[in-house]
Design a protein around this motif. Structure first.
Motif, PDB file in Angstrom:
ATOM      1  N   MET A  78      34.329  40.204  58.379  1.00  0.00           N
ATOM      2  CA  MET A  78      34.661  41.402  56.897  1.00  0.00           C
ATOM      3  C   MET A  78      33.945  42.763  56.867  1.00  0.00           C
ATOM      4  O   MET A  78      32.681  42.358  56.381  1.00  0.00           O
ATOM      5  N   GLY A  79      34.445  43.389  56.266  1.00  0.00           N
ATOM      6  CA  GLY A  79      33.226  44.532  56.640  1.00  0.00           C
ATOM      7  C   GLY A  79      33.254  44.745  54.907  1.00  0.00           C
ATOM      8  O   GLY A  79      33.442  44.211  54.357  1.00  0.00           O
ATOM      9  N   PRO A  80      32.589  45.905  54.321  1.00  0.00           N
ATOM     10  CA  PRO A  80      32.660  46.565  53.552  1.00  0.00           C
ATOM     11  C   PRO A  80      33.838  46.601  52.902  1.00  0.00           C
ATOM     12  O   PRO A  80      34.520  47.408  53.191  1.00  0.00           O
ATOM     13  N   ARG A  81      32.906  46.024  50.780  1.00  0.00           N
ATOM     14  CA  ARG A  81      34.746  46.434  49.905  1.00  0.00           C
ATOM     15  C   ARG A  81      34.241  47.781  50.221  1.00  0.00           C
ATOM     16  O   ARG A  81      33.429  48.542  49.486  1.00  0.00           O
ATOM     17  N   PRO A  82      35.961  47.848  49.650  1.00  0.00           N
ATOM     18  CA  PRO A  82      36.063  49.458  49.180  1.00  0.00           C
ATOM     19  C   PRO A  82      34.874  50.049  47.533  1.00  0.00           C
ATOM     20  O   PRO A  82      35.687  48.766  47.834  1.00  0.00           O
ATOM     21  N   PRO A  83      34.491  51.035  47.204  1.00  0.00           N
ATOM     22  CA  PRO A  83      33.956  50.845  45.481  1.00  0.00           C
ATOM     23  C   PRO A  83      35.493  50.943  45.185  1.00  0.00           C
ATOM     24  O   PRO A  83      36.536  51.166  45.494  1.00  0.00           O
ATOM     25  N   VAL A  84      35.313  50.179  43.344  1.00  0.00           N
ATOM     26  CA  VAL A  84      36.370  50.433  42.631  1.00  0.00           C
ATOM     27  C   VAL A  84      36.178  51.403  41.443  1.00  0.00           C
ATOM     28  O   VAL A  84      34.939  51.880  40.828  1.00  0.00           O
ATOM     29  N   THR A  85      36.694  52.170  41.843  1.00  0.00           N
ATOM     30  CA  THR A  85      36.647  53.380  41.098  1.00  0.00           C
ATOM     31  C   THR A  85      37.634  53.268  39.924  1.00  0.00           C
ATOM     32  O   THR A  85      38.717  52.042  39.657  1.00  0.00           O
ATOM     33  N   PRO A  86      37.103  54.160  38.559  1.00  0.00           N
ATOM     34  CA  PRO A  86      37.975  53.735  37.628  1.00  0.00           C
ATOM     35  C   PRO A  86      39.280  53.670  37.096  1.00  0.00           C
ATOM     36  O   PRO A  86      39.706  52.941  36.618  1.00  0.00           O
ATOM     37  N   PHE A  87      39.917  54.737  38.595  1.00  0.00           N
ATOM     38  CA  PHE A  87      41.087  54.288  38.413  1.00  0.00           C
ATOM     39  C   PHE A  87      41.494  52.998  39.259  1.00  0.00           C
ATOM     40  O   PHE A  87      42.761  52.738  37.901  1.00  0.00           O
ATOM     41  N   GLY A  88      41.207  52.983  39.468  1.00  0.00           N
ATOM     42  CA  GLY A  88      41.502  51.383  40.169  1.00  0.00           C
ATOM     43  C   GLY A  88      41.420  50.075  39.165  1.00  0.00           C
ATOM     44  O   GLY A  88      42.014  49.195  38.750  1.00  0.00           O
ATOM     45  N   ARG A  89      40.811  50.508  38.901  1.00  0.00           N
ATOM     46  CA  ARG A  89      40.264  49.147  37.294  1.00  0.00           C
ATOM     47  C   ARG A  89      41.117  49.476  35.984  1.00  0.00           C
ATOM     48  O   ARG A  89      41.891  48.524  35.874  1.00  0.00           O
ATOM     49  N   PHE A  90      42.209  51.073  35.983  1.00  0.00           N
ATOM     50  CA  PHE A  90      42.940  51.291  35.138  1.00  0.00           C
ATOM     51  C   PHE A  90      43.987  49.823  35.538  1.00  0.00           C
ATOM     52  O   PHE A  90      44.770  50.363  34.636  1.00  0.00           O
ATOM     53  N   TRP A  91      44.099  50.895  36.738  1.00  0.00           N
ATOM     54  CA  TRP A  91      46.073  50.534  37.144  1.00  0.00           C
ATOM     55  C   TRP A  91      45.075  48.798  37.476  1.00  0.00           C
ATOM     56  O   TRP A  91      47.138  48.791  37.173  1.00  0.00           O
ATOM     57  N   LEU A  92      44.559  48.222  37.302  1.00  0.00           N
ATOM     58  CA  LEU A  92      44.678  46.704  37.652  1.00  0.00           C
ATOM     59  C   LEU A  92      44.967  45.792  35.695  1.00  0.00           C
ATOM     60  O   LEU A  92      45.557  44.756  36.262  1.00  0.00           O
ATOM     61  N   GLY A  93      44.113  46.736  35.598  1.00  0.00           N
ATOM     62  CA  GLY A  93      44.432  46.355  33.996  1.00  0.00           C
ATOM     63  C   GLY A  93      45.846  46.507  33.523  1.00  0.00           C
ATOM     64  O   GLY A  93      45.936  45.942  32.987  1.00  0.00           O
ATOM     65  N   GLN A  94      46.374  47.323  33.386  1.00  0.00           N
ATOM     66  CA  GLN A  94      47.705  47.651  33.420  1.00  0.00           C
ATOM     67  C   GLN A  94      49.087  46.945  33.805  1.00  0.00           C
ATOM     68  O   GLN A  94      48.998  46.522  33.615  1.00  0.00           O
TER      69      GLN A  94
ATOM     70  N   MET B  58      48.620  44.038  35.556  1.00  0.00           N
ATOM     71  CA  MET B  58      48.824  42.660  36.342  1.00  0.00           C
ATOM     72  C   MET B  58      49.307  42.447  35.130  1.00  0.00           C
ATOM     73  O   MET B  58      50.147  41.799  34.993  1.00  0.00           O
ATOM     74  N   PRO B  59      49.083  42.585  33.450  1.00  0.00           N
ATOM     75  CA  PRO B  59      49.912  42.415  32.194  1.00  0.00           C
ATOM     76  C   PRO B  59      51.635  42.801  32.312  1.00  0.00           C
ATOM     77  O   PRO B  59      51.865  41.369  31.629  1.00  0.00           O
ATOM     78  N   GLN B  60      52.158  43.483  33.185  1.00  0.00           N
ATOM     79  CA  GLN B  60      53.416  44.436  33.570  1.00  0.00           C
ATOM     80  C   GLN B  60      53.542  42.852  34.532  1.00  0.00           C
ATOM     81  O   GLN B  60      54.695  42.476  33.490  1.00  0.00           O
TER      82      GLN B  60
ATOM     83  N   ILE C 172      57.691  38.424  34.385  1.00  0.00           N
ATOM     84  CA  ILE C 172      57.820  37.405  35.237  1.00  0.00           C
ATOM     85  C   ILE C 172      58.333  35.914  34.203  1.00  0.00           C
ATOM     86  O   ILE C 172      59.280  35.375  34.310  1.00  0.00           O
ATOM     87  N   GLY C 173      57.521  36.608  32.562  1.00  0.00           N
ATOM     88  CA  GLY C 173      58.088  35.962  31.618  1.00  0.00           C
ATOM     89  C   GLY C 173      59.362  35.738  30.821  1.00  0.00           C
ATOM     90  O   GLY C 173      59.325  34.894  30.717  1.00  0.00           O
ATOM     91  N   ALA C 174      59.467  37.123  31.059  1.00  0.00           N
ATOM     92  CA  ALA C 174      60.532  37.033  30.171  1.00  0.00           C
ATOM     93  C   ALA C 174      62.305  37.291  31.462  1.00  0.00           C
ATOM     94  O   ALA C 174      63.072  36.793  31.052  1.00  0.00           O
ATOM     95  N   PHE C 175      61.868  37.099  32.470  1.00  0.00           N
ATOM     96  CA  PHE C 175      63.464  36.970  33.801  1.00  0.00           C
ATOM     97  C   PHE C 175      62.933  35.272  34.290  1.00  0.00           C
ATOM     98  O   PHE C 175      63.932  34.697  34.122  1.00  0.00           O
TER      99      PHE C 175
END
Length: 77
Positions: free
Chosen positions: A1-17, A19-21, A26-29
């Protein structure tokens, strides 16, 4: 496995928005679909599931709105 790409603030924001959606969708449907697939669930039971989701939303949002009105925000000037 190669090195992991750095996690940017936008990447954290995108993931944080995202996953809850995803979970909300899934719950609503999924919950009504599971209820319909159940051999003993009828129209009334599926309606109760939808009402329970609405009540849960109201119980979490309305107190927050009330707290927001209680906080005294100083006006401009």
């Amino acid at each position: 496995m190669g090195p992991r790409p750095p996690v940017t603030p936008f990447g954290r924001f995108w993931l944080g928005q995202t996953m809850p959606q995803f979970g909300s969708r899934i719950g609503a449907f999924g919950m009504p679909v599971v209820a319909v697939q159940s051999p003993h669930a009828g129209n009334r039971d599926v309606g109760f599931l939808a009402a329970a989701a609405t009540v849960a939303f109201l119980l979490t949002v309305l107190p927050v709105l009330g707290i927001g009105r209680l906080i005294d925000h100083p006006g401009p000037g």
